[in-house]
Design an enzyme around this catalytic site. Sequence first.
Site, PDB file in Angstrom:
ATOM      1  N   ARG A 182      -4.888   1.997 -15.938  1.00 34.46           N
ATOM      2  CA  ARG A 182      -4.970   2.914 -14.786  1.00 34.46           C
ATOM      3  C   ARG A 182      -5.662   4.243 -15.102  1.00 34.46           C
ATOM      4  O   ARG A 182      -6.513   4.683 -14.333  1.00 34.46           O
ATOM      5  CB  ARG A 182      -3.594   3.172 -14.179  1.00 34.46           C
ATOM      6  CG  ARG A 182      -2.866   1.896 -13.697  1.00 34.46           C
ATOM      7  CD  ARG A 182      -1.735   2.196 -12.742  1.00 34.46           C
ATOM      8  NE  ARG A 182      -2.242   2.586 -11.449  1.00 34.46           N
ATOM      9  CZ  ARG A 182      -2.199   3.797 -10.954  1.00 34.46           C
ATOM     10  NH1 ARG A 182      -1.626   4.758 -11.640  1.00 34.46           N
ATOM     11  NH2 ARG A 182      -2.728   4.061  -9.785  1.00 34.46           N
TER      12      ARG A 182
ATOM     13  N   GLY B   2       4.086  -3.753  -3.306  1.00 38.64           N
ATOM     14  CA  GLY B   2       4.039  -4.040  -4.738  1.00 38.64           C
ATOM     15  C   GLY B   2       4.448  -2.796  -5.504  1.00 38.64           C
ATOM     16  O   GLY B   2       5.561  -2.657  -5.997  1.00 38.64           O
ATOM     17  N   ARG B   3       3.533  -1.830  -5.533  1.00 40.93           N
ATOM     18  CA  ARG B   3       3.734  -0.612  -6.318  1.00 40.93           C
ATOM     19  C   ARG B   3       5.085   0.060  -6.041  1.00 40.93           C
ATOM     20  O   ARG B   3       5.793   0.451  -6.968  1.00 40.93           O
ATOM     21  CB  ARG B   3       2.616   0.378  -5.979  1.00 40.93           C
ATOM     22  CG  ARG B   3       2.610   1.632  -6.838  1.00 40.93           C
ATOM     23  CD  ARG B   3       1.659   2.685  -6.271  1.00 40.93           C
ATOM     24  NE  ARG B   3       0.357   2.180  -5.954  1.00 40.93           N
ATOM     25  CZ  ARG B   3      -0.676   2.141  -6.805  1.00 40.93           C
ATOM     26  NH1 ARG B   3      -0.550   2.624  -8.014  1.00 40.93           N
ATOM     27  NH2 ARG B   3      -1.846   1.654  -6.433  1.00 40.93           N
TER      28      ARG B   3
ATOM     29  N   TYR C 286       0.928  -2.348 -11.866  1.00 40.70           N
ATOM     30  CA  TYR C 286      -0.447  -2.467 -12.371  1.00 40.70           C
ATOM     31  C   TYR C 286      -0.549  -1.960 -13.808  1.00 40.70           C
ATOM     32  O   TYR C 286      -1.551  -1.366 -14.191  1.00 40.70           O
ATOM     33  CB  TYR C 286      -1.431  -1.749 -11.435  1.00 40.70           C
ATOM     34  CG  TYR C 286      -1.291  -2.219 -10.004  1.00 40.70           C
ATOM     35  CD1 TYR C 286      -1.789  -3.465  -9.637  1.00 40.70           C
ATOM     36  CD2 TYR C 286      -0.602  -1.468  -9.054  1.00 40.70           C
ATOM     37  CE1 TYR C 286      -1.621  -3.931  -8.342  1.00 40.70           C
ATOM     38  CE2 TYR C 286      -0.440  -1.936  -7.750  1.00 40.70           C
ATOM     39  CZ  TYR C 286      -0.953  -3.158  -7.406  1.00 40.70           C
ATOM     40  OH  TYR C 286      -0.780  -3.632  -6.129  1.00 40.70           O
TER      41      TYR C 286
ATOM     42  N   GLY D 161       0.753  -1.246   0.000  1.00 35.29           N
ATOM     43  CA  GLY D 161       0.000   0.000   0.000  1.00 35.29           C
ATOM     44  C   GLY D 161       0.775   1.282   0.000  1.00 35.29           C
ATOM     45  O   GLY D 161       0.191   2.353  -0.155  1.00 35.29           O
TER      46      GLY D 161
ATOM     47  N   CYS E 244     -12.592   1.370 -28.652  1.00 37.50           N
ATOM     48  CA  CYS E 244     -13.834   2.111 -28.905  1.00 37.50           C
ATOM     49  C   CYS E 244     -14.577   2.381 -27.610  1.00 37.50           C
ATOM     50  O   CYS E 244     -15.656   1.825 -27.350  1.00 37.50           O
ATOM     51  CB  CYS E 244     -14.705   1.314 -29.861  1.00 37.50           C
ATOM     52  SG  CYS E 244     -13.829   0.934 -31.372  1.00 37.50           S
ATOM     53  N   GLU E 245     -13.972   3.177 -26.755  1.00 40.04           N
ATOM     54  CA  GLU E 245     -14.564   3.598 -25.489  1.00 40.04           C
ATOM     55  C   GLU E 245     -14.122   5.037 -25.269  1.00 40.04           C
ATOM     56  O   GLU E 245     -12.942   5.364 -25.474  1.00 40.04           O
ATOM     57  CB  GLU E 245     -13.998   2.776 -24.313  1.00 40.04           C
ATOM     58  CG  GLU E 245     -14.254   1.302 -24.372  1.00 40.04           C
ATOM     59  CD  GLU E 245     -15.403   0.860 -23.480  1.00 40.04           C
ATOM     60  OE1 GLU E 245     -16.060   1.728 -22.864  1.00 40.04           O
ATOM     61  OE2 GLU E 245     -15.628  -0.349 -23.424  1.00 40.04           O
TER      62      GLU E 245
ATOM     63  N   TYR F 264      -9.056   4.615 -12.924  1.00 40.18           N
ATOM     64  CA  TYR F 264      -8.970   5.467 -11.718  1.00 40.18           C
ATOM     65  C   TYR F 264      -8.768   6.938 -12.055  1.00 40.18           C
ATOM     66  O   TYR F 264      -8.508   7.740 -11.155  1.00 40.18           O
ATOM     67  CB  TYR F 264      -7.794   5.046 -10.831  1.00 40.18           C
ATOM     68  CG  TYR F 264      -7.636   3.563 -10.631  1.00 40.18           C
ATOM     69  CD1 TYR F 264      -8.523   2.849  -9.828  1.00 40.18           C
ATOM     70  CD2 TYR F 264      -6.593   2.869 -11.238  1.00 40.18           C
ATOM     71  CE1 TYR F 264      -8.373   1.485  -9.647  1.00 40.18           C
ATOM     72  CE2 TYR F 264      -6.436   1.511 -11.054  1.00 40.18           C
ATOM     73  CZ  TYR F 264      -7.333   0.824 -10.264  1.00 40.18           C
ATOM     74  OH  TYR F 264      -7.180  -0.527 -10.085  1.00 40.18           O
TER      75      TYR F 264
HETATM   76  N1  LLP Z   1      -1.507  -6.837  -0.302  1.00 34.99           N
HETATM   77  C1  LLP Z   1      -2.824  -6.884  -0.585  1.00 34.99           C
HETATM   78  C2  LLP Z   1      -3.696  -7.706   0.231  1.00 34.99           C
HETATM   79  C3  LLP Z   1      -3.327  -6.137  -1.675  1.00 34.99           C
HETATM   80  O1  LLP Z   1      -4.630  -6.182  -1.942  1.00 34.99           O
HETATM   81  C4  LLP Z   1      -2.450  -5.347  -2.442  1.00 34.99           C
HETATM   82  C5  LLP Z   1      -2.936  -4.586  -3.588  1.00 34.99           C
HETATM   83  C6  LLP Z   1      -1.078  -5.341  -2.105  1.00 34.99           C
HETATM   84  C7  LLP Z   1      -0.649  -6.093  -1.023  1.00 34.99           C
HETATM   85  C8  LLP Z   1      -0.068  -4.528  -2.844  1.00 34.99           C
HETATM   86  O2  LLP Z   1      -0.341  -3.169  -2.681  1.00 34.99           O
HETATM   87  P1  LLP Z   1       0.655  -2.047  -3.260  1.00 34.99           P
HETATM   88  O3  LLP Z   1       1.916  -2.060  -2.405  1.00 34.99           O
HETATM   89  O4  LLP Z   1       0.972  -2.406  -4.649  1.00 34.99           O
HETATM   90  O5  LLP Z   1      -0.113  -0.800  -3.121  1.00 34.99           O
HETATM   91  N2  LLP Z   1      -4.747  -1.633  -9.658  1.00 34.99           N
HETATM   92  C9  LLP Z   1      -4.586  -0.581  -8.678  1.00 34.99           C
HETATM   93  C10 LLP Z   1      -3.985  -1.069  -7.389  1.00 34.99           C
HETATM   94  C11 LLP Z   1      -4.771  -2.193  -6.762  1.00 34.99           C
HETATM   95  C12 LLP Z   1      -4.137  -2.716  -5.503  1.00 34.99           C
HETATM   96  C13 LLP Z   1      -4.704  -4.036  -5.147  1.00 34.99           C
HETATM   97  N3  LLP Z   1      -4.154  -4.604  -3.964  1.00 34.99           N
HETATM   98  C14 LLP Z   1      -3.757   0.551  -9.311  1.00 34.99           C
HETATM   99  O6  LLP Z   1      -3.422   0.470 -10.479  1.00 34.99           O
HETATM  100  O7  LLP Z   1      -3.480   1.544  -8.648  1.00 34.99           O
END
Ligand code: LLP
Length: 418
Positions: free
Chosen positions: A326, A289-290, A388, A250, A358-359, A330
Amino acid sequence: MLLTMQGRPHIELERGRLAIGGIPAMALVERYGTPLYVTDVDRVVERYAEAKKALSSRHENVNVAFAYKANSTPGVVRALAREGAGATVVSEEGVRLARACGVRPRDVVIDGPSKSDEDLAAAVKAGVGMINAESVEEVLVIESVCASLGVRGRRVGFRVNFDIRAETHAGLATGGRSHKFGVAREEVVRFCEEYVPRLERVTIVGLHSHAGSQISDPGVFRTEAERLVELSEELRTSGVRIDEFNVGGGLGVSYDGGGGPPIGEYADATAGTFSRKGRGDARVVSELGRWIVADSTVLLTRVNYVKEAGGTSWALVDAGMNTFLRPALYGARHRVVAAHAADRTESDRAYDIGGPVCETTDTFGSGFRLGVQLARGDVVAVLDAGAYGSSMSSTYNMRPLPRTVFVAGGRARVSPAC
Ligand code: LLP
């Protein structure tokens, strides 16, 4: 001379000539075509190492379990596995990929609000380090999956819903009470009192919280860590001994070229809190992740057409919402720079950039000033597309999935299979 972009040492740009990891973007486009994700794997490894160091300097036993959903291309996850990263997965295929990349089972975590029996069976068979349940019913299903496989001693945790409303895009917040994620604190307490003595094949040893994604306030992570420790103390009366705390992922990044929230503050709020609260003995899992992959990657896309429409200048490119979702999903705004427009006329004209789908929502946004006049055949780069990006691409409108090329040590290659 090439100029390094602020905070992105692996990306160099000078008036319409872009290089990533020292390799000119146009050399890659000529070889691999567009749309093309280009990932600097050295940069991914560097960010992982930074996160690992920040967390490990505040707590002894840390597993940085990279969230595969952010970027599951084998070239990325394999490089991270080689560095010792764990894996956070959400499906049977995720378990398989992590194992194929050589991640130790104990460093694999499986999450997800609606895991199938197959997902759970794969996790149970692989003996993953933690299965985080998101309902009390799921714990009982894991018991029965273990029974049907004749397995005992599987480690299970609860993803706890503490009703934390983190400041982020509404579509990225997961910690509210009525969200589909996690189990309410009091339900966890009740379940443990009632059921723990009856569980034969699983042991509740983990507590997990993840309040959302793209969060910049470290206070959110601190609150989560504190509540996890408090809850673990309360559960002792039910005979539950928590030995692993998982603070989710997150941590946000900056998409406008700034530095973004510092990793040290996140590490202090999470790993630091567990140490200070006397839980230096426990394992701390971080599911970033991100933060690890976002700035490693550019998306290269070619301009098919430039046209005027009611006072708007459109640059219509060959990447769309199917390639990079994205912006459409969002309203995310990523920087876009000219990658091959050096011989174009300088211009401060603002472009709306749209894709082939086509959106009406298939745009990268409006008012992009690239410093040059765009024309058919030019290539532009969408920055910070490593999280992502390719992992959310689809074949919508019957378009092929984009390719990903990896740059490491000054060489480029297509992702190896895992
Ligand atoms: N752990 C859980 C339980 C999660 O649901 C997620 C992301 C992560 C870890 C990793 O989170 P991060 O460090 O990447 O923020 N598609 C969206 C983001 C969706 C996140 C889903 N869950 C975007 O493009 O911003």
